[in-house]
Motif scaffolding. Structure first.
Motif, PDB file in Angstrom:
ATOM      1  N   ILE A  91     -24.580  14.333 104.064  1.00  0.00           N
ATOM      2  CA  ILE A  91     -23.773  13.271 104.821  1.00  0.00           C
ATOM      3  C   ILE A  91     -24.897  11.990 104.665  1.00  0.00           C
ATOM      4  CG2 ILE A  91     -22.711  14.240 106.527  1.00  0.00           C
ATOM      5  CD1 ILE A  91     -24.660  13.729 108.630  1.00  0.00           C
ATOM      6  N   GLY A  92     -24.386  10.705 104.881  1.00  0.00           N
ATOM      7  CA  GLY A  92     -25.468   9.720 105.015  1.00  0.00           C
ATOM      8  C   GLY A  92     -25.276   8.456 103.930  1.00  0.00           C
ATOM      9  N   TYR A  93     -24.010   8.756 103.099  1.00  0.00           N
ATOM     10  CA  TYR A  93     -23.609   7.699 102.065  1.00  0.00           C
ATOM     11  C   TYR A  93     -22.372   7.080 102.673  1.00  0.00           C
ATOM     12  CZ  TYR A  93     -20.451  11.472 100.656  1.00  0.00           C
ATOM     13  OH  TYR A  93     -19.399  12.702 100.851  1.00  0.00           O
ATOM     14  N   SER A  94     -22.155   5.882 102.378  1.00  0.00           N
ATOM     15  CA  SER A  94     -21.365   4.984 102.913  1.00  0.00           C
ATOM     16  C   SER A  94     -19.925   5.367 102.150  1.00  0.00           C
ATOM     17  CB  SER A  94     -21.780   3.629 102.839  1.00  0.00           C
ATOM     18  OG  SER A  94     -21.938   3.129 101.380  1.00  0.00           O
ATOM     19  N   LYS A  95     -18.791   4.874 102.654  1.00  0.00           N
ATOM     20  CA  LYS A  95     -17.542   5.156 102.166  1.00  0.00           C
ATOM     21  C   LYS A  95     -16.980   3.590 101.400  1.00  0.00           C
ATOM     22  CE  LYS A  95     -15.495   8.443 105.433  1.00  0.00           C
ATOM     23  NZ  LYS A  95     -14.649   8.868 106.337  1.00  0.00           N
ATOM     24  N   ARG A  96     -16.235   3.750 100.455  1.00  0.00           N
ATOM     25  CA  ARG A  96     -15.953   2.446  99.768  1.00  0.00           C
ATOM     26  C   ARG A  96     -14.639   1.985 100.316  1.00  0.00           C
ATOM     27  NH1 ARG A  96     -17.680   3.598  93.558  1.00  0.00           N
ATOM     28  NH2 ARG A  96     -19.763   3.479  93.860  1.00  0.00           N
ATOM     29  N   MET A 134     -15.333   5.641  82.837  1.00  0.00           N
ATOM     30  CA  MET A 134     -14.852   5.783  84.271  1.00  0.00           C
ATOM     31  C   MET A 134     -13.612   4.915  84.535  1.00  0.00           C
ATOM     32  SD  MET A 134     -17.365   7.566  85.823  1.00  0.00           S
ATOM     33  CE  MET A 134     -16.936   8.618  84.476  1.00  0.00           C
ATOM     34  N   LEU A 135     -12.900   5.778  85.308  1.00  0.00           N
ATOM     35  CA  LEU A 135     -11.692   5.041  85.747  1.00  0.00           C
ATOM     36  C   LEU A 135     -11.697   4.833  87.489  1.00  0.00           C
ATOM     37  CD1 LEU A 135      -9.126   7.139  83.585  1.00  0.00           C
ATOM     38  CD2 LEU A 135      -9.948   4.833  83.272  1.00  0.00           C
ATOM     39  N   GLN A 136     -10.743   4.191  88.063  1.00  0.00           N
ATOM     40  CA  GLN A 136     -10.830   4.091  89.393  1.00  0.00           C
ATOM     41  C   GLN A 136     -10.685   5.413  90.201  1.00  0.00           C
ATOM     42  OE1 GLN A 136     -11.290   1.784  91.106  1.00  0.00           O
ATOM     43  NE2 GLN A 136     -11.018  -0.174  89.855  1.00  0.00           N
ATOM     44  N   SER A 137     -10.013   6.546  89.629  1.00  0.00           N
ATOM     45  CA  SER A 137      -9.776   7.882  90.269  1.00  0.00           C
ATOM     46  C   SER A 137     -11.169   8.557  90.089  1.00  0.00           C
ATOM     47  CB  SER A 137      -8.746   8.596  89.465  1.00  0.00           C
ATOM     48  OG  SER A 137      -9.054   8.700  88.034  1.00  0.00           O
ATOM     49  N   HIS A 138     -11.959   8.146  89.256  1.00  0.00           N
ATOM     50  CA  HIS A 138     -13.316   8.724  89.228  1.00  0.00           C
ATOM     51  C   HIS A 138     -14.414   8.395  90.107  1.00  0.00           C
ATOM     52  CE1 HIS A 138     -12.299   9.220  84.669  1.00  0.00           C
ATOM     53  NE2 HIS A 138     -11.596  10.319  85.407  1.00  0.00           N
ATOM     54  N   VAL A 139     -14.225   6.895  90.489  1.00  0.00           N
ATOM     55  CA  VAL A 139     -15.167   6.381  91.234  1.00  0.00           C
ATOM     56  C   VAL A 139     -14.640   5.840  92.743  1.00  0.00           C
ATOM     57  CG1 VAL A 139     -16.575   5.645  89.317  1.00  0.00           C
ATOM     58  CG2 VAL A 139     -14.535   4.180  90.159  1.00  0.00           C
ATOM     59  N   THR A 140     -13.459   5.901  92.826  1.00  0.00           N
ATOM     60  CA  THR A 140     -13.004   5.523  94.317  1.00  0.00           C
ATOM     61  C   THR A 140     -11.715   6.578  94.812  1.00  0.00           C
ATOM     62  OG1 THR A 140     -11.302   4.048  93.319  1.00  0.00           O
ATOM     63  CG2 THR A 140     -13.412   3.103  94.074  1.00  0.00           C
ATOM     64  N   PHE A 191     -22.584  11.608  93.833  1.00  0.00           N
ATOM     65  CA  PHE A 191     -23.225  11.115  92.735  1.00  0.00           C
ATOM     66  C   PHE A 191     -22.759   9.705  92.352  1.00  0.00           C
ATOM     67  CE2 PHE A 191     -23.724  10.332  88.153  1.00  0.00           C
ATOM     68  CZ  PHE A 191     -24.840  10.627  87.739  1.00  0.00           C
ATOM     69  N   ALA A 192     -21.330   9.618  92.395  1.00  0.00           N
ATOM     70  CA  ALA A 192     -20.751   8.208  91.794  1.00  0.00           C
ATOM     71  C   ALA A 192     -21.141   7.240  92.946  1.00  0.00           C
ATOM     72  CB  ALA A 192     -19.472   8.408  91.964  1.00  0.00           C
ATOM     73  N   ILE A 193     -21.158   7.396  94.165  1.00  0.00           N
ATOM     74  CA  ILE A 193     -21.508   6.451  95.219  1.00  0.00           C
ATOM     75  C   ILE A 193     -22.985   6.185  95.255  1.00  0.00           C
ATOM     76  CG2 ILE A 193     -21.704   5.921  97.689  1.00  0.00           C
ATOM     77  CD1 ILE A 193     -19.050   7.404  98.111  1.00  0.00           C
ATOM     78  N   ASP A 194     -23.907   7.127  94.973  1.00  0.00           N
ATOM     79  CA  ASP A 194     -25.102   6.859  94.987  1.00  0.00           C
ATOM     80  C   ASP A 194     -25.723   6.178  93.713  1.00  0.00           C
ATOM     81  OD1 ASP A 194     -25.546   8.229  97.319  1.00  0.00           O
ATOM     82  OD2 ASP A 194     -26.571   9.799  96.341  1.00  0.00           O
ATOM     83  N   HIS A 195     -24.927   5.945  92.593  1.00  0.00           N
ATOM     84  CA  HIS A 195     -25.363   5.326  91.452  1.00  0.00           C
ATOM     85  C   HIS A 195     -24.214   4.100  91.424  1.00  0.00           C
ATOM     86  CE1 HIS A 195     -27.073   9.190  90.731  1.00  0.00           C
ATOM     87  NE2 HIS A 195     -27.786   8.595  89.916  1.00  0.00           N
ATOM     88  N   ASP A 196     -23.546   3.653  92.311  1.00  0.00           N
ATOM     89  CA  ASP A 196     -22.620   2.777  92.365  1.00  0.00           C
ATOM     90  C   ASP A 196     -21.787   2.552  91.195  1.00  0.00           C
ATOM     91  OD1 ASP A 196     -23.547   1.471  94.802  1.00  0.00           O
ATOM     92  OD2 ASP A 196     -25.348   0.796  93.829  1.00  0.00           O
ATOM     93  N   GLY A 200     -14.755   1.227  84.554  1.00  0.00           N
ATOM     94  CA  GLY A 200     -15.168   0.632  83.334  1.00  0.00           C
ATOM     95  C   GLY A 200     -16.447   0.989  82.960  1.00  0.00           C
ATOM     96  N   ASP A 201     -17.407   1.635  83.635  1.00  0.00           N
ATOM     97  CA  ASP A 201     -18.742   2.168  83.250  1.00  0.00           C
ATOM     98  C   ASP A 201     -18.444   3.343  82.494  1.00  0.00           C
ATOM     99  OD1 ASP A 201     -20.044   0.337  84.918  1.00  0.00           O
ATOM    100  OD2 ASP A 201     -20.385   2.030  86.481  1.00  0.00           O
TER     101      ASP A 201
END
Length: 231
Positions: A91-96, A134-140, A191-196, A200-201
């Motif tokens: 835990i400890g990471y923020s939700k998008r 990266m697509l939206q399903s990968h990062v959100t 990993f996705a959230i920690d690396h923002d 499109g990335d």
């Protein structure tokens, strides 16, 4: 009245005497005694004595359906059973906020992917690599990262396993690899959230060990004009 009673008693006595004489003449008394001896139950000679049982073993053929007698004995092969892989809950990471999704332009996406392919080529053939835009399903949202199926079948483990991602600074993120679905599940979100990571990335995955990827990130924002980003 008394006379009548005496006569009855006398007649009864005489009748008993007569019956007794007849029984003696017919030997009924001895016959009764012999019958009692004959009919009396005799104790069983084996009663109370346990007879030992004889235990015998035989080899008998195993029953098999007559329909299978003309068929060869089945051959068995070892199969791989996938066991679920779990990661410690972190835990400890923020939700998008999904309402603030940023969609990359086609031009920015293409440029980031091209740059990633150039980087992949520069890494050389020593270690297996692939590029993943990266697509939206990968990062959100679901945070599911499907990997190239041909890469998974040819190189990655045939069962569920833990795959470690190492970024360019050397930090590690464990993830759950699902072999049947050919992708990363648990751990990829962090990993996705920690690396923002954003839509499109483009990421370059380099397999440096059996279950360890070195990950290089090409930012789409480097190829986007501020006016071209759309919500």
């Amino acid at each position: 009245m008394v006379t009548t009673t005496e006569k009855y008693v006398e007649l009864r006595r005489q009748r008993l005497e007569e019956n007794k004489k007849r029984m003696e003449q017919l030997n009924l008394h001895k016959l009764s005694q012999s019958l009692n001896k004959t009919l009396s139950p005799k104790p069983s000679p084996m009663k109370g004595v346990s007879k030992p049982r004889s235990i015998r073993t035989e080899l008998v053929p195993v029953r098999r359906s007559s329909r299978l007698t003309d068929k060869p004995t089945p051959m068995y092969k070892e199969v791989v059973v996938n066991e679920r892989v779990y990661l410690p809950r972190r835990i400890g990471y923020s939700k998008r906020d999904l309402s603030n999704r940023v969609y990359a332009s086609d031009e920015g996406r293409a440029k980031a992917t091209l740059k990633a392919e150039e980087l992949e080529e520069s890494l050389g053939p020593e270690f297996p690599t692939f590029v993943k835009p990266m697509l939206q399903s990968h990062v959100t949202g679901g945070f599911w990262l499907g990997l190239p199926s041909h890469f998974c079948k040819r190189i990655l483990p045939k069962r569920d396993d833990t795959i470690t991602l190492i970024d360019e600074s050397g930090e590690e993120w464990p993830t759950v690899f699902l072999s049947v679905k050919a992708g990363l599940s648990g751990g990829w979100r962090k990993f996705a959230i920690d690396h923002d990571l954003v839509d499109g990335d483009a990421l370059v995955f380099q397999l440096i060990r059996a279950t360890v990827f070195k990950v290089f990130i090409i930012r789409v924002n480097n190829f986007e004009d501020s006016n071209s980003l759309s919500l």
